[in-house]
Design an enzyme around this catalytic site. Structure first.
Site, short mmCIF file in Angstrom:
data_model
loop_
_atom_site.label_atom_id
_atom_site.label_comp_id
_atom_site.label_asym_id
_atom_site.label_seq_id
_atom_site.Cartn_x
_atom_site.Cartn_y
_atom_site.Cartn_z
N ASN A 4 37.34 57.19 63.80
CA ASN A 4 37.42 55.82 64.33
C ASN A 4 36.66 54.91 63.39
OD1 ASN A 4 38.73 55.98 67.17
ND2 ASN A 4 37.32 57.74 67.05
N GLU A 5 37.41 54.34 62.45
CA GLU A 5 36.81 53.51 61.42
C GLU A 5 36.47 52.12 61.96
OE1 GLU A 5 35.78 54.83 58.91
OE2 GLU A 5 37.18 56.20 57.94
N PRO A 6 35.68 51.32 61.20
CA PRO A 6 35.36 49.96 61.66
C PRO A 6 36.62 49.22 62.10
CG PRO A 6 34.12 50.47 59.69
CD PRO A 6 35.02 51.65 59.94
N THR A 47 34.95 56.24 53.42
CA THR A 47 35.21 57.59 53.94
C THR A 47 35.96 58.40 52.89
OG1 THR A 47 35.32 56.72 56.17
CG2 THR A 47 36.38 58.85 55.81
#
Ligand code: F6R
Length: 642
Positions: free
Chosen positions: A175-177, A194
């Protein structure tokens, strides 16, 4: 809250969130261990406890699992418990957080492969109980697939326990920014950071997939219990933001602040930026040890923009340090700190002969010391302490350099091909042709043959000799240890074995050094420096009864990846502008590591640039504190065994 982590953890300063002065900046319960191994064992105990409790009442235990470097030791301990203590996984159902996309199960980079290698292949979990997102699912089916994944978790009664790591972007799962607090399992585009972090294991960023399937924030938050693992300084900033910052989609892990049963299990590195550790005087009253006083004064100079000798009572009082003044006045404090730093500076890293050495970092006697510089890779010596190395040789010490690993995986195929072709042109040989064919025909994600690895190692040896000769060292004093733990041909290395330690012990015993220099630079991306330092510690421990060992001092250097804090430095070796250049040319000898190295980390500059900036930075910081202004400085900390 976890009973095991609280009761058994040798945690430092744990206090429930929000209830005590010490943790008043913190919004997430966290436990800090001195050592990540110990911490991992405690987490494994909590998981085992849960599995057993569920077993006792005939229930299924539903675990959410993570991959990456953080949980490896936890899985190792669970496997040990299965083998040695009969912990059974027959009632366990697992759901992994994520998988790269596209990604084949059989690929060694897949999370499917990771989980089987580290856990599932070694325990008695039924194969049907293992759930890992399918990285090969087609575009048309993926939405339905993700909904099915969510439903399956719910059908099992939800996640009893969720294990997490944290990415430097603040991601949990992938769950990236930008991820929403209500997000479910879905496809996501990976953040650049990442992908940079994953690049070494994929042998370059271009091979890192751009997408992944990940459980959502809501999926993670639905777990009854969450434990997030964070190890090392690299995670310190993001841990602070997550634990102390505001909830924001830009740092998705901050959503965990809304969960009522979450614990962050950290080591001292990862917890080092938390306010209670970094600036405890801003949190409450402190025990003013010498170290804490130095740390606070350096911080106060930074905060006020003043030199040490200009700090006033008001500066101390205004910044949470008034209780320091109840013992001594600011003038005495300032002078004491100034002298302490002044005494770290020396142009004589091997000791100044015929000088009073009471306030110098090194002993005057013996005037000619035997020295071993341990260098994890064949270039850390010049990168991290090239200036000091040069001085030690110039000042007539008996200097030896020992390259601990061959460093062969960091030589590109392109570079190796160049050497193989040159060699084949001069003396055509079957061996050289085999190497050339091997490199030209190499398929993606395959390992180098032994011959290619040997050639790559030889290239690094040649470069090392070029640098050590340039610094005036004779070849007989250069030792290539090729420690076996490193020789896997992949990023993943073996653990240290007796064979590694024996090589180290033999060398130290043969040279009987007065000084050992070793890399205390533990932030290298593949962990090799840490293993190499462990090898130094273990070898010195084994030799501790030898008479020469009582005169043997261990100095730790840094520089390739980060630098010591000023207040920790015990020896600072200044460099003139011409010495800075000389060091630069010594680094240039390592041609295969120039102009874009294979394992860059997240800093795009070449090593010589990074280190010049760091050495200049140290000199600037000394100047800002009111000490003499040099062009650059290399810094060392003396390691004292108990
Ligand atoms: C892994 C995962 C990621 C990692 C995170 C930290 O399944 O979902 O969130 O936990 O990227 O990775 P490491 O532990 O390698 O630092």
């Amino acid at each position: 809250m976890s009973t095991i982590l609280e009761k058994k953890g040798k945690n430092i300063g744990y206090k429930p969130v929000g209830q005590f002065e010490e943790t008043r900046f913190e919004k997430i319960h966290n436990v800090i261990f001195e050592d990540s191994n110990e911490a991992s064992i405690r987490v494994a105990e909590e998981i085992a406890d849960l599995i057993r409790k569920k077993q006792a009442v005939g229930k299924t235990c539903v675990l959410g699992l993570a991959t990456g470097s953080s949980p490896i030791r936890v899985y190792g301990e669970l496997v040990r418990m299965h083998k040695e203590e009969g912990l059974s996984f027959s009632n366990v159902v697992t759901f992994n957080l994520d998988e790269y996309m596209p990604m084949d199960k059989a690929n060694m980079q897949s999370y499917y492969y990771f989980m089987h290698e580290h856990l599932f292949n070694h325990v008695d979990i039924p194969a049907k109980n293992v759930n890992i997102p399918d990285g090969k699912i087609s575009q048309e089916k993926v939405v339905e697939y993700c909904l099915g994944y969510e439903k399956k978790i719910k059908d099992y009664g939800g996640l009893d326990f969720q294990l997490l790591g944290i990415g430097r972007t603040g991601h949990i799962g992938f769950n990236e920014p930008g991820s929403h607090r209500n997000s479910g399992t879905r496809v996501i585009t990976l953040d650049h950071i990442t992908r940079v972090d994953a690049a070494p294991s994929f042998l370059g960023i271009d091979n890192v997939p751009r997408k992944a399937i990940t459980m959502g924030i809501a999926t993670v938050r639905s777990a009854k219990r969450i434990v997030l693992l964070g190890w090392g300084h690299n995670k310190a900033e993001i841990i602070k933001e997550t634990v102390e910052g505001n909830i924001t989609s830009q740092v998705p892990a901050t959503y965990l602040q809304e969960h009522d049963n979450v614990t962050f299990v950290l080591d001292t590195g990862a917890g080092s930026e938390l306010t209670r550790n970094k600036t405890p005087w801003l949190v409450g009253s402190c025990e003013w040890t010498d170290e804490l006083t130095s740390k606070a004064i350096v911080w106060l100079c930074g905060k006020t923009g003043k030199s040490i000798l200009s700090l006033t009572d008001k500066d101390y009082n205004d910044n949470g340090m008034s209780d320091l003044l109840s013992l001594v006045d600011s003038y005495d404090l300032n002078i004491k700190m100034f002298n302490k730093l002044q005494h770290t500076i020396t142009g004589w890293p091997g000791g100044k002969p015929n000088a009073d050495d009471t306030s110098r970092p090194e002993r005057a006697e013996p005037a000619r010391k035997r020295v071993i510089i341990f260098s994890p890779h064949p270039d850390d010596d010049v990168i991290s302490m090239g200036g000091t190395f040069d001085r030690l040789v110039e000042q007539g010490h008996d200097v030896h350099v020992a390259y601990q690993t061959s460093g062969n995986i960091a030589v590109s195929d392109k570079e190796a091909l160049k050497f193989a072709e040159i060699s084949n042109t001069i003396v055509p040989s079957e061996e050289a042709q085999k190497i050339i064919d091997g490199i030209l025909g190499k398929e993606e994600n395959t390992f180098d043959s032994l011959e290619v690895r040997k050639l790559k190692g030889a290239i690094r040896r040649g470069e090392s000799y070029a640098a050590t000769r340039y610094l005036g060292l004779q070849d007989a004093n250069v030792h290539f240890l090729d420690l076996p733990f490193y020789e896997t041909g992949t990023i993943k290395k073996k653990s240290l074995s007796e064979a590694d330690i024996a090589i180290m012990v033999d060398l130290i015993n043969e040279i009987k050094p007065h000084q050992i220099y070793a890399a205390g630079d533990l932030a290298d991306p593949h962990g090799t420096h840490k293993v190499c330092l462990d090898a130094v510690f273990e070898a010195m421990k084994r030799l501790k009864e030898e008479p020469f060992m009582k005169d043997c001092w261990l100095w730790l250097y840094r520089g390739a990846w980060h630098e010591w804090d000023i207040n920790d430095i015990e020896m600072a070796v200044p460099m003139s502008p011409s010495q800075v250049l000389k060091k630069r040319y010594a680094i240039f000898c390592h041609q295969s590591q120039k102009d874009g190295v294979m394992f860059q980390g997240d800093d795009s500059r070449e090593f010589w640039m990074r280190v010049e900036e760091r050495n200049r930075g140290t000199a600037e910081r000394y100047k800002a504190l009111g000490l003499a202004h040099y062009a650059a400085m290399e810094a060392f900390v003396r390691y004292k065994f108990d």
